[in-house]
Design an enzyme around this catalytic site. Sequence first.
Site, PDB file in Angstrom:
ATOM      1  N   LEU A   1      -3.954   1.994  43.165  1.00  0.00           N
ATOM      2  CA  LEU A   1      -4.482   3.034  42.884  1.00  0.00           C
ATOM      3  C   LEU A   1      -3.998   4.134  43.768  1.00  0.00           C
ATOM      4  O   LEU A   1      -3.836   3.809  45.139  1.00  0.00           O
ATOM      5  CB  LEU A   1      -5.747   3.279  42.682  1.00  0.00           C
ATOM      6  CG  LEU A   1      -6.629   1.980  41.474  1.00  0.00           C
ATOM      7  CD1 LEU A   1      -7.798   2.203  41.600  1.00  0.00           C
ATOM      8  CD2 LEU A   1      -6.031   2.834  40.353  1.00  0.00           C
ATOM      9  N   SER A   2      -4.000   5.536  43.474  1.00  0.00           N
ATOM     10  CA  SER A   2      -3.705   6.513  44.401  1.00  0.00           C
ATOM     11  C   SER A   2      -4.872   6.434  45.579  1.00  0.00           C
ATOM     12  O   SER A   2      -6.169   6.060  45.173  1.00  0.00           O
ATOM     13  CB  SER A   2      -3.694   7.779  43.740  1.00  0.00           C
ATOM     14  OG  SER A   2      -3.780   8.899  44.646  1.00  0.00           O
TER      15      SER A   2
ATOM     16  N   PRO B   1       0.609  -1.188   0.219  1.00  0.00           N
ATOM     17  CA  PRO B   1       0.041   0.123  -0.001  1.00  0.00           C
ATOM     18  C   PRO B   1       0.770   1.235   0.113  1.00  0.00           C
ATOM     19  O   PRO B   1       1.856   1.318   0.537  1.00  0.00           O
ATOM     20  CB  PRO B   1      -0.844  -0.011   1.238  1.00  0.00           C
ATOM     21  CG  PRO B   1      -0.021  -0.877   2.220  1.00  0.00           C
ATOM     22  CD  PRO B   1       0.859  -1.972   1.215  1.00  0.00           C
TER      23      PRO B   1
ATOM     24  N   SER C   1       2.714   2.443  40.596  1.00  0.00           N
ATOM     25  CA  SER C   1       3.544   1.776  39.407  1.00  0.00           C
ATOM     26  C   SER C   1       2.305   1.008  38.566  1.00  0.00           C
ATOM     27  O   SER C   1       2.087  -0.083  39.025  1.00  0.00           O
ATOM     28  CB  SER C   1       4.476   0.694  40.029  1.00  0.00           C
ATOM     29  OG  SER C   1       3.920  -0.088  41.013  1.00  0.00           O
TER      30      SER C   1
END
Lengths: 608, 300
Positions: A448-449, A91, A521
């Site tokens: 999670l925070s 392509p 993290s």
Amino acid sequence: MDTLRFITCGSVDDGKSTLIGRLLYETKLIFEDQLEALMADSKKFGTQGERMDFALLVDGLQAEREQGITIDVAYRFFATEKRRFIVADTPGHEQSTRNMATGASTADAAVLLIDARKGVLTQTKRHSRITAMFGVRHIVLAVNKMDLVDWSQARFDEIAADYRRFAADLNFASISAIPISALEGQNILDSATAAMPWYRGQSLLQWLETVPNAESDVTQPFVMPVQWVNRPNLDFRGFAGRIGSGKIRPGDSVRISPSGVVSRAKEIAAWDGPLAEAVAGDSITLVLADEVDASRGDVIAAAERPVEVADQFEAEILWMSEQPMLPGRAYAAQIHSKSANLTITDIKHRLDINSGARLAAKTLGLNEIATVNISFDRPVPFAPFKDNQRLGAFILIVKLTNETVCAGVIHFALRRAVNVHWQVLEVTKSARAALMRQQPRCLWFTGLSGSGKSTIANLLDKRLHADGRLTYILDGDNVRHGLNRDLGFTEADRVENIRRIGEVAKLMVDAGLIVIVSFISPFRAERDLARGLFAAGEFVEIFVDTPLEECERRDVKGLYAKARRGELKNFTGIDSAYEAPEKPELHLRTLEAQPEVCVERIVEWLEN
Amino acid sequence: MRHQGSFAHLESEAIEIFREVAATAARPVMLYSIGKDSSVMLRLAQKAFYPGPLPFPLMHINTGWKFREMIAFRDRIVAEIGLQLISHTNPRGAAEGIGPFTHGSAYHTDVMKTEALKQAIDQYGFDVAFGGARRDEEKSRAKERIFSFRAPGHRWEPKAQRPELWNLYNTRINAGESIRVFPLSNWTEADIWGYIQQEEIPIVPLYFAAERPVVKRYGQWIMVDDQRMPLEPGEAPELRMVRFRTLGCYPLTAAVESSATTLEEIVAETLGATTSERQGRVIDHDGAGSMERKKQEGYF
């Protein structure tokens, strides 16, 4: 009769599909029923009025036919008296560059279409660079639509000269140029053309019939990556693989990389009887004279020409994903039969497709080409791509989605790993651990925070301290005040943030401490990277699992509210993903257990 | 197709593909349709894993409408080589008595082939399935990767195929996903016949011309293989010298008139053919793009 694999490439609307349709038609490769279908399709979708639209022969996907463009590479087959051909019609659109690269990677030669009216375009240059980068040695410029420039020799000469100037440093073994009209069939089959009496060179088909193909060179030393170990019973053990270069006979001495073990070829086992010789390109099953150990990803080579092994390289890469490339992130890599983790440690420069200029870059986007330094997580047998394509090409895969995001070729090994030796210290980790009467570990809290990581980490720290353990907490917020103050919250910075924390924690574990890391993290790849820094059993991943709604309800620091108002970008759980651990050592569900109970569970786990 | 190539390269490429799956897949299976391509694929697999047995079973999706000679051939080959064969028929389709004459070719193919295949792959938990499809067969096949990734639900997404570089195949998948692998991608019909000739590979006798009872339907010769085929008033099967270029469900597979009774004659006929082999496949004519649509839904 040999086979030539080639691609047609070039910008959109330069007539690639039409050219292939014409080649198939001229070599009588279109069957009657296909021709009938083509007639019907030409009336329905065709762009050539009453004439047959050859492009419709190759544009096989509905979306392609409706839009009149090529999206993905199509493979077609034809043959003449002299050769068989597999042509990949690639392509032209920039968005489809990765599909073009797919075609180029297995091609011996390239036909680069240029619209005589438009000359050398950006996309012409992009395709040339990718073609060269992926190891295609011979290229022919098919200057198409000559009928629309009155068969002008001056125009043809100008384009050919333009291109040669541009391609001088691309290292093609040969560059040819042929003026053609795919639509009118000029210079396709025969070179004698009334329209262009000034052209005396080969027709396109003549060029294709005579250009050298990449038949592997059997004069090179023997090299074969072990693809699969064939062990049907205790009496047979064969190393199955495809010969990358050279040849092998029973009795030849071989050396296995990376182990360096030497043996002899005893037999080349085959279904129709053992072989006296096998050559480059052959898939074989090799039995060695000794009971030696080799597994998938090792390389068997001629004993006197063993394959080099290294873990850091300079490479050229094509980035093929909408997701940007992140230096420092661990990708899954495949190089010959070897699987390993790979990080891009440094972008040396990005290439400006048009000018060839070397640009500075922090990340790479879709279809960008760059020269980079890469680092594997283990030593890898290799050869520079220009010397051996089978041992010098690699792909990168995102671990979470399994998307193939990058294709690369190795330039050379960086000698850094060899020159910067690890300083072996006399007082070892185990000596320090014995003195402190504790098992050094990295306890990695992720969540999670607001999930309660810091609360649990602090309680745990107090509890371990009371028990007489030497501990230290690395807290996400605190570290960002010092060591990582230069990092923001973009995906690239978060990756680097975790990499540094992992390295610091590793040093502390080496010093004998129990290190408690409390970091959101969010990405699995980085946590795995951190885990990879430690010895088995040292890294303890603790998933503090609190549902997002609960974290947001608590919102101790008021950050969720801020993120919801749009004042905080890239906030995990809101506009940035959290990838939950798949197999954490400990999974703490805080809705079901108070922090004190969680700490007890951790202590219990550590004692067992 | 005027010439046969040398098969060393094609053979080595296919063997490499087989071994790559053996080295990386958790639970592979080889789709075995009993046709000439399956026969070639089987021989290549034997070569790839020699002296060991095939490290995966064969699976035949039995629609219940295959030529009787195909089933007899299948059972003979399986016994001779000592293969593990799974024969799967869609129980729903069988219970409802779905067939091409009563329900039409499209619905029959959909239920007894596509649905049955997906069912079987899910039921046995196969993560990789080998198929004998070739790129020269059909336009949407010409676009397909050798390792063709399938999203959950077996969907093929032709506009979002994984790039496939060099011989480095990405074999990684998540739960619910699968890969269809096509070792014969780069073979042509002429290659298949040339290889069968060179290797003396046994094939179903239907490929050779013989006098068979046929009737003409929509301009094509359809063989009357059993009593389930309803004849039109006044229609009577006539004996003609015919053979088949492809094999499938007998009501959906047209014969061609031919006198080719040896492999040499078949090869000569193939090289001089003026129509494609899929012309004898009724389902391909359901409309332009019909194969692509079927493939998206999970057809091989």
